[in-house]
Structure formats: structure tokens, C-alpha cells
Write a protein that holds these residues in place. Structure first.
Motif, short mmCIF file in Angstrom:
data_model
loop_
_atom_site.label_atom_id
_atom_site.label_comp_id
_atom_site.label_asym_id
_atom_site.label_seq_id
_atom_site.Cartn_x
_atom_site.Cartn_y
_atom_site.Cartn_z
N TYR A 146 0.81 -1.22 0.00
CA TYR A 146 0.00 0.00 0.00
C TYR A 146 0.85 1.28 0.00
O TYR A 146 0.33 2.35 0.30
CB TYR A 146 -0.92 0.02 1.23
CG TYR A 146 -1.60 -1.30 1.48
CD1 TYR A 146 -2.51 -1.82 0.55
CD2 TYR A 146 -1.35 -2.04 2.63
CE1 TYR A 146 -3.13 -3.03 0.77
CE2 TYR A 146 -1.98 -3.24 2.86
CZ TYR A 146 -2.86 -3.75 1.92
OH TYR A 146 -3.48 -4.95 2.14
N GLU A 213 -6.39 -0.64 4.25
CA GLU A 213 -6.04 -0.86 2.85
C GLU A 213 -6.51 0.27 1.95
O GLU A 213 -6.10 0.33 0.79
CB GLU A 213 -6.65 -2.19 2.37
CG GLU A 213 -6.13 -3.40 3.13
CD GLU A 213 -6.76 -4.69 2.65
OE1 GLU A 213 -7.67 -4.59 1.80
OE2 GLU A 213 -6.37 -5.77 3.11
N SER A 216 -2.87 5.22 1.58
CA SER A 216 -1.56 5.11 0.95
C SER A 216 -0.51 5.60 1.95
O SER A 216 -0.73 6.58 2.66
CB SER A 216 -1.51 5.95 -0.32
OG SER A 216 -0.29 5.73 -1.00
#
Length: 884
Positions: A146, A213, A216
Motif C-alpha cells: 500500500y 487498505e 496510501s
């Protein structure tokens, strides 16, 4: 252009941070390193997984007369000599890394004396990686899929983060790559950099759970050291200008070096009142290997030295800061949301404190001595801050915590004020030579556990629905599956029908005409072109059919998506109600926890007060017992004294009773003698009166006044009984005319009467005021006092007494007699006075009535009685004496 001076810009108030009423104590762990040699004496014994026992060596006990005794200290957890680095990381650092990924700050530092294993605990060795490399490995294992591309997140040099779009980030990457290719800085390695793969075994990697998730992530690291209370950046690079060479302070050029000596940095405060190092280098890293390479680059620049206690002793406090920036994805789940307010920045500080040391043991001199003094001073400031925090929390005071006295405390003041969790690993060396330093470390650790830090709050969740990244991935997988079912592309491959059409697509025949009479080439070419045109139409129809099918699938998917969104909206409404209920329950729980905390605090205060009262009660009871014993002794002594005094009183009483009986008998004898003398005088007077009556006729008696009569003073010894007819006895001088000395006290207020009758005392000491010197030389005392009588005449009184010595060594006078001298005028009219008693009144005779025998006899008796009054008294004129 010169601008006019203006007032100072007012400081913006800090934004309100969400407060948390819940507090957690500082987690303090203890790690015992093994002895260097098995023959060394140990002073530490691990009792349990939370308790160790510290006992003084025999030599120290002999020197201190048993002052140091065996003492036990408790910690959150104790790690013995067989504890692995993995076990230590799981208990100490792993919760801090999980909090970092969830947007919470953390502080972890190692503390102890020099040579106790702090650097090994933080860094580790090959195959035994320490807390720092394992923390980096866990971070990248959790957020690896991620991570944002490089330079999407960018620091603003004010302890904040900014977000760039994909184009700006790409340009930044290209610019940085070109600069690195042009800048060639060959480095001379002092030692071979260890590989990260050698630090941690493959089976010991771990990963955090619950990673968002839909966000970022990007990781930034910085490495600083605090040396002599100055902050230096270990990652700062300053290449030498090839045109203008740099010079040292002494004036010599820098040769065979790459970098200029680093400049010290300063601490600043951002808009959220958090402390940070201004101008510190922050490197964005994308893997564990890259982060560890940056760490080792700064580790080579850290100041270490060889001392008597450690071959590579840290001479500075090192701080490795891992900053994690995270921002949510947009609604499509493809790119980072371009909103600066949605950026969440959390950091984890891993601090390796320099060890405290005694110069008497290290024999430090020069720079080493100055470094040791600064290290000990900064650690002392840390102890002082902990003590003040503990006092403020336990006693309710509001003393100022001296964070600014040292850079290390000033940098981390936000953590102790409630910006994250604080963990401390106390490293101890069981060697008996470190006993005294280890005991101080144990006391500081025990005190640190009593300090509570506010629990950090969770960061707010983004407004977008969760699962955007998973939803996009599921959409792609579902589209691929349906296309596969309908003959569409599978995993990006060309459909089966399209493959058949492309395979049946005829190639163009040779179209070169060499003969004008050739009739086969053009027809064959026309046939092939017509066939290719039919295949193209079929392909167009197939593509149209596939597009329509895809469109219908998209419409169906949209409808399903709308239904799911409606369902999600309903569930979100129910979830909001549940959240409100949970929030109300949390508020009630917080209130109850606060009340419970307050009650626990009150119970603690009452317990301590009770202990104090019990101690006071014991001391007072002990004092009461001592006083009772003393009182009993005094009572027994008093009883003995009373018995002794009772005996003395009895003896004295008997003595005085005998003395009183003797004096009473003497007084009775004296009174009998006086009565006998009086009777004899009366008999003589009666004889004289009887004789006078027989000789001449009786004349009227001369009246006498009661005041002129003087009582006759008889001596204590009886007078002899006269046998012959009574005659006038000769005049006898006073007893004072003998060898006795007199003090003649005549005050200055006395009047000079110029009369014949004046007291004349030979060999007397005449004084106007009595003094001890005159009294010590004499045994008699006389005071001349003059006053106006009731008839207006002046009356003189002579007050006599005896002088005797007192027990204190002074002189005292006991008055025994008073003589009265009165002056009268002869021509004054006669006054009548009623005599005392039952005697009839008498009138005073005239001065010429001296022919009466009785009158003469009374005068003679008075003259005889006055002969005993004092020395040198002569009676002339109308002066009369009176003795009361």
C-alpha cells in the motif's frame, strides 16, 4: 525599500487536540546482560519475570557498615540473560509499531550505565537483530503493498507533510535521479556495512494486523545525535566546493575529506506545539534494506570512543526517528486524495541514551571528561523532569517541569504531555563493580513507573466508504470472469472467436504483374481483398456484440452497485445509531473510570495518610512509654525524697519544739523577774510615800500626763532585793557605750533642732543610706526619724536594731526597740488627756510645783527608768523621752 517597524505578530493559538482522560503508566522493562567472565561476582538475581533482587557485594558492605541491604525492584517485565532479541521485540517494540501504523506516536529509549548493553539491545548483531531493525522490518512487511510512489508525499520543513499529484511526483523523481547521476561522492568506508538479511532470520519476520487498505503510506527516516548538549544531523551531506576550499578553525585546509563538519541544529515548535529539529534531513525509504542502509550510514558518523569500561562507548545520545505519513485514497480508489487536512503523520522515536559513568572508574581526561560531564548532566535533567512529573501527578501540585534544561528532554516533552506511549528498557550489568551505579538506575526506573502519560486518541476515519481498493479489485476480477464466460478476453488475452478470425484472415498474394496478358493475379487479389473485407465486417460485428454485452454487464453491475450502496447506506445509518450508543457507553465508562481513578487516588492518599498516622502513633506510643518510665522513676525518686524530707521535718519539728519550750520557759522566767522587780519598786514607792506623809502634811499631787509616762524596761536577770531604805541609784550608762559598734543612719531630710538633748553615739559609722560595707563592720543599728506629732510639735524617733549575717552571705537588720523624743513649749496651755485603762484623769502640774513629795518621786522613778535607753542620753529642759 525600508519598511516601518511594526508590533510583534501575535502567536496563533494552538488548535484544540482531542483530550483523553485515560492515562497509562510509563512501561519500564529490565534486561540483564550476561557477565563477561564467569569468575566475576554478580550483584543481581532474577526472582521472577517481574522482579529482580539487588544485593551489595561483601566489600561494599564492609566499607559502608551494612548500609546497603538486599533490595527488590519490580518492573513490567524482566528479561534474563537467556532472553532472545525476538522475545524482547515482541513484548516491548511490537505494540509501538502497531500504534505507529494506526496513526499513534511512540517513544522507546534504552537507559543504563555504560557497558550495560544498550546499543546491543537497540541495534543488535548478525543473526540477532535489535529493536530498530526488527521495527523497520515489521513496518514494511505491513504497508508494503500500500505504499505510495516516491515523492507523492513531501515534507514542508515545518514538521508537516504535503501531497503532490502524479505528474509533479514524476518530475521530482526524474530530477532527483539526474542529480544523483551527476553527483559522484566516493565514500571511504571505515567498516563494512552489514547486510540487513544477516540481521534477522527469515522465520522471525512479523506483520501488523488491521492495516487500512484504503490508505496510501510513505516512510521517512531521520537520524540525529545529541553531543555535549548540541544536536547534529547524522544524515547531512555537505560536499566541499572544488573552487573555494574550506578551512578548519585553526586555518588548515580540509584534505582527504568529503564533508564539512556538521553544524548544530536547533529545536523549534510547530503550529501544533510539537517539538522538532529544524533543518533535519528526512529521507524517504521504500524498503527495509534501504532504511537500514540509511541508518548504518548515520551510525558510522556517530561519536564513539574507547574508555576503560567499554571499547566502543557511546559519547552521545542517538535518536532514530521513523515518520509514517498516510492519506486516504480518492473515491475511485486509484490515487491519493489531494487534501492536506486528510494527512495523518505518526512517528516512532528509537533512542539509544549514552551510559552514565564515573570519571574515577573511567579515568577520563580532556574531551572524554567533558563528554562524560555533559552525559551525566543530561541524564540528571531527565531524572529531575520525571521527579517533578511524579510529584505533580501524585500530590496535585503544578510545578514547572524543567524540560528546557537539556536538549534530550526538550525534544521529547510532547510524549510526556500525552502525545504517545512511552517505553523504557533498563539495561543492567550484574557485575559487582557496577553496584552503586546500578542501584541509582533501579531507583530512577522505580520512580519512572509511577509517572502516567495520557493515552493517545484514535485518528478520525475518512468520510469515504471503506474497501475502495478491494472493491476495484473485485470489479476487475468479476469483469474478467464474465468476459471469460461469454468468450471474452481471459487475463488480457484475445478472445477465442477473434483468434479464429485472425487465423483465418488470408494473407495478401503476390501482386507483381510481369505480363500484360496476366489474368490470374488481379482476380486472385480481388478475391483475397473481398474475403479480408468480409472477415473485417465479421470482426466489427463481433466487437459491437462484445461492446453491447459489456455495456449490459456494466448496467447490471451499476444496478447491483446501487442496490448495494442503498444497503450500505441503511447499514451505515444503523451503524451510526450503534456508534452513538457506543459513544454514550464510552462516555459513561470514561466517567466511571475517572471516578474509579479518583477513588483509587483518594484511597492511595488515605492509605499513605494512614501509614503516616500509624508511624506517628508508634513513635508517640514509644515516646509515651519512655515518658511513663521516666515518670515512674521520678515518682519513686519523689517518694524517696518525701520520706527523707519527712524525716528531716520530724527532726526539725522536734528540735524547734525543744527550742520553743526553752524560749517559753526563758520568757516566763523573764516575765516573772519583771513582775518581781515591779513589785519591789512599788514596795519602795509605797515606803517613800508613807515616810513622806509622816514627815510633812499632804500636798496635792502633781498631775501627770499619760503621754509623758515611759514604761520601765527591766533586765532579764532579777535585781537584788534592797535591805536599806530606798535611795536614788546612781546613773548607769547604756550598753552601747561598751565595745559594740553602731551604724548611725541619719537621712538627709532630718531637721537640725539645736537642742541639748541629742543622741551621741561614740565610735559610730554615720551614713545617710545603709550599705552592706557599713553593716558588715557593726553589730548595732539606729535610724533617726522625725515627724510632726498630733499637737504640732516635732517628734523624733530612734529606731534601733541588731545586725546579723544571712545564709547567703549578706547582712540583715532585726528591729528591737523604738525611742521617742518630743520637744514642748513651756508656755503652752495645759492639755487634758484621758489615760488608757480605768485610771482617773489627771491634770498636768505647773512647772513650779516641785514641792510635792509624790511628784518628785514619780520624776525620780522616770529618770531611773530612762537610764537604760541608750548611750550618752542627757535629759534637760522640757524634753521628755518615751519608749514604747
Amino acid at each position: 525599500m525600508i519598511r516601518p517597524l511594526k508590533g510583534k505578530t501575535p502567536r496563533r493559538p494552538a488548535p484544540k487536540k482531542p483530550s483523553s482522560n485515560q492515562k497509562d503508566p510509563v512501561g519500564v522493562y529490565c534486561r540483564v546482560r550476561p557477565l563477561s567472565n564467569e569468575d566475576e561476582e554478580s550483584c543481581i538475581e532474577v526472582i521472577s519475570n517481574t522482579t529482580i533482587q539487588l544485593h551489595a557485594p561483601d566489600g561494599i558492605k564492609a566499607n559502608r557498615n551494612g548500609e546497603f541491604k538486599e533490595t527488590q525492584y519490580s518492573f513490567k517485565k524482566v528479561f534474563g540473560i537467556k532472553t532472545s532479541q525476538r522475545e524482547l521485540f515482541d513484548d516491548v517494540a511490537k505494540p509501538l509499531v502497531e500504534d505507529l501504523i494506526h496513526g499513534k506516536n511512540g517513544l522507546l529509549f534504552t537507559y543504563g550505565v555504560t557497558g550495560s548493553g544498550k546499543t546491543y539491545t537497540m541495534t543488535g548483531s548478525a543473526g540477532q537483530g535489535g529493536l530498530l531493525p526488527r521495527s523497520l522490518d515489521m513496518i514494511f512487511n505491513s504497508i508494503g503493498p500500500y505504499q505510495a510512489k516516491r515523492f507523492v508525499f513531501k515534507t514542508d520543513d515545518k514538521n508537516g507533510m504535503e501531497i503532490q499529484n502524479q505528474v509533479d511526483a514524476l518530475l521530482e523523481r526524474q530530477k532527483r535521479d539526474s542529480q544523483q547521476s551527476l553527483l559522484k561522492t566516493p565514500s571511504s568506508k571505515l567498516r563494512t556495512d552489514p547486510e540487513f538479511s544477516e540481521m534477522i532470520n527469515p522465520g522471525e519476520t512479523c506483520k501488523a494486523e488491521g492495516v487500512d487498505e484504503d490508505s496510501s503510506y510513505s516512510v521517512f527516516v531521520s537520524y540525529i545525535e545529541i553531543y555535549n548538549n548540541y544536536i547534529y544531523d547524522l544524515l547531512e551531506e555537505g560536499p566541499i566546493d572544488p573552487i573555494k576550499p574550506k578551512w578548519n578553525i585553526g586555518g588548515t585546509p580540509l584534505r582527504n575529506t568529503e564533508f564539512i563538519p556538521p553544524q548544530s541544529k536547533i529545536l523549534r515548535e510547530d503550529q501544533n506545539h510539537n517539538m522538532y529539529v529544524a533543518g533535519c534531513t528526512e529521507v524517504e525509504v521504500k524498503s527495509t534494506e534501504e532504511a537500514f542502509e540509511v541508518f548504518w550510514k548515520g551510525q558510522k558518523r556517530r561519536r564513539i570512543a574507547n574508555t576503560q569500561l567499554n571499547r566502543e562507548s557511546s559519547r552521545s545520545h542517538s535518536v532514530f526517528i521513523v515518520k509514517l505519513a498516510q492519506a486516504p485514497l480518492d473515491a475511485d480508489g486509484d490515487n491519493v486524495l489531494q487534501d492536506k487536512n486528510q494527512i495523518a503523520v505518526s512517528q516512532l522515536c528509537l533512542v539509544d541514551l549514552a551510559g552514565s559513568e564515573r570519571t574515577s572508574r573511567t579515568r577520563a581526561e580532556g574531551n572524554r571528561l567533558r563528554e562524560a560531564g555533559n552525559i551525566n548532566q543530561s541524564l540528571m535533567t531527565l531524572r529531575t523532569c520525571i521527579e517533578v512529573l511524579r510529584e505533580n501527578q501524585m500530590c496535585g501540585t503544578n510545578k514547572m517541569v524543567p524540560y528546557r534544561d537539556s536538549k534530550i528532554t526538550h525534544l521529547f516533552k510532547n510524549y510526556f504531555d500525552g502525545e504517545g506511549k512511552v517505553r523504557m528498557v533498563v539495561c543492567v550489568n550484574p557485575n559487582a563493580e557496577d553496584y552503586e551505579e546500578t542501584m541509582l538506575v533501579m531507583r530512577f526506573a522505580e520512580m519512572t513507573q509511577e509517572v502516567e502519560v495520557a493515552r493517545p486518541v484514535d485518528r478520525p476515519i475518512c468520510a469515504f466508504a471503506a474497501g475502495r481498493r478491494q472493491r476495484n479489485q473485485a470489479f476487475k476480477e468479476e469483469l474478467t470472469r464474465r468476459l471469460e464466460e461469454r468468450g471474452g478476453p481471459v487475463n488480457g488475452e484475445t478472445p477465442f472467436v477473434m483468434n479464429q478470425l485472425l487465423q483465418s484472415f488470408p494473407p495478401l498474394p503476390p501482386c507483381e504483374i510481369t505480363d500484360p496478358s496476366d489474368d490470374h493475379t488481379l482476380p486472385r487479389l480481388i478475391e483475397v481483398l473481398e474475403k479480408r473485407h468480409r472477415i473485417r465486417q465479421m470482426m466489427t460485428e463481433e466487437y459491437s456484440k462484445t461492446a453491447n454485452m459489456l455495456k449490459s454487464m456494466l448496467q447490471e453491475f451499476d444496478s447491483n452497485l446501487m442496490a448495494k450502496e442503498n444497503f450500505i447506506h441503511e447499514q451505515r445509518g444503523k451503524l451510526g445509531e450503534k456508534d452513538k450508543m457506543i459513544q454514550s457507553q464510552k462516555t459513561e465508562i470514561d466517567r466511571l473510570e475517572k471516578k474509579s481513578k479518583m477513588l483509587e487516588y483518594k484511597i492511595d492518599i488515605l492509605q499513605k495518610t494512614t501509614n503516616i498516622y500509624e508511624e506517628d502513633k508508634r513513635s508517640l506510643q514509644h515516646e509515651l512509654e519512655n515518658r511513663e518510665q521516666k515518670l515512674q522513676r521520678e515518682l519513686s525518686e519523689k517518694k524517696r525524697m518525701e520520706a527523707r524530707m519527712q524525716g528531716m521535718v520530724t527532726d526539725t519539728k522536734l528540735k524547734w519544739e525543744k527550742e520553743c519550750e526553752r524560749r517559753v520557759q526563758a520568757k516566763q522566767l523573764e516575765m516573772q523577774n519583771k513582775l518581781w522587780v515591779k513589785d519591789e519598786k512599788l514596795k519602795q514607792l509605797k515606803a517613800i510615800v508613807t515616810e513622806s506623809k509622816t514627815e510633812r502634811p499632804e500636798k496635792p499631787q502633781r498631775p501627770s500626763r499619760e503621754k509623758d509616762r515611759v514604761p520601765i524596761k527591766r533586765s532579764a536577770s532579777p535585781s537584788p532585793v534592797p535591805t536599806a531604805p530606798p535611795v536614788r541609784p546612781p546613773h548607769r550608762r547604756s550598753n552601747s557605750a561598751g565595745g559594740e559598734r553602731w551604724v548611725d543612719h541619719k537621712p538627709a531630710s532630718n531637721l537640725e533642732l539645736d537642742t541639748v538633748m541629742q543622741p551621741n553615739i561614740p565610735n559610730a559609722i554615720k551614713v545617710s543610706a545603709p550599705n552592706e560595707k557599713a553593716l558588715s563592720k557593726c553589730d548595732k543599728y539606729v535610724l533617726t526619724h522625725q515627724e510632726v506629732a498630733s499637737d504640732g510639735e516635732i517628734q523624733t524617733k530612734l529606731i534601733k536594731g541588731e545586725v546579723f549575717k544571712t545564709r547567703g552571705g549578706g547582712q540583715a537588720v532585726q528591729f528591737t526597740d523604738i525611742e521617742t523624743l518630743k520637744q514642748e513649749c513651756p508656755v503652752a496651755p495645759s492639755r487634758k488627756r484621758r489615760s488608757s485603762g480605768n485610771d482617773p484623769p489627771q491634770t498636768e502640774a505647773m512647772d513650779g510645783d516641785w514641792t510635792d513629795v509624790e511628784t518628785r518621786c514619780s520624776v525620780a522613778v522616770e529618770m531611773r527608768a530612762g537610764s537604760n535607753l541608750g548611750p550618752g542620753y542627757q535629759h534637760h529642759g522640757n524634753q521628755k523621752r518615751r519608749k514604747p
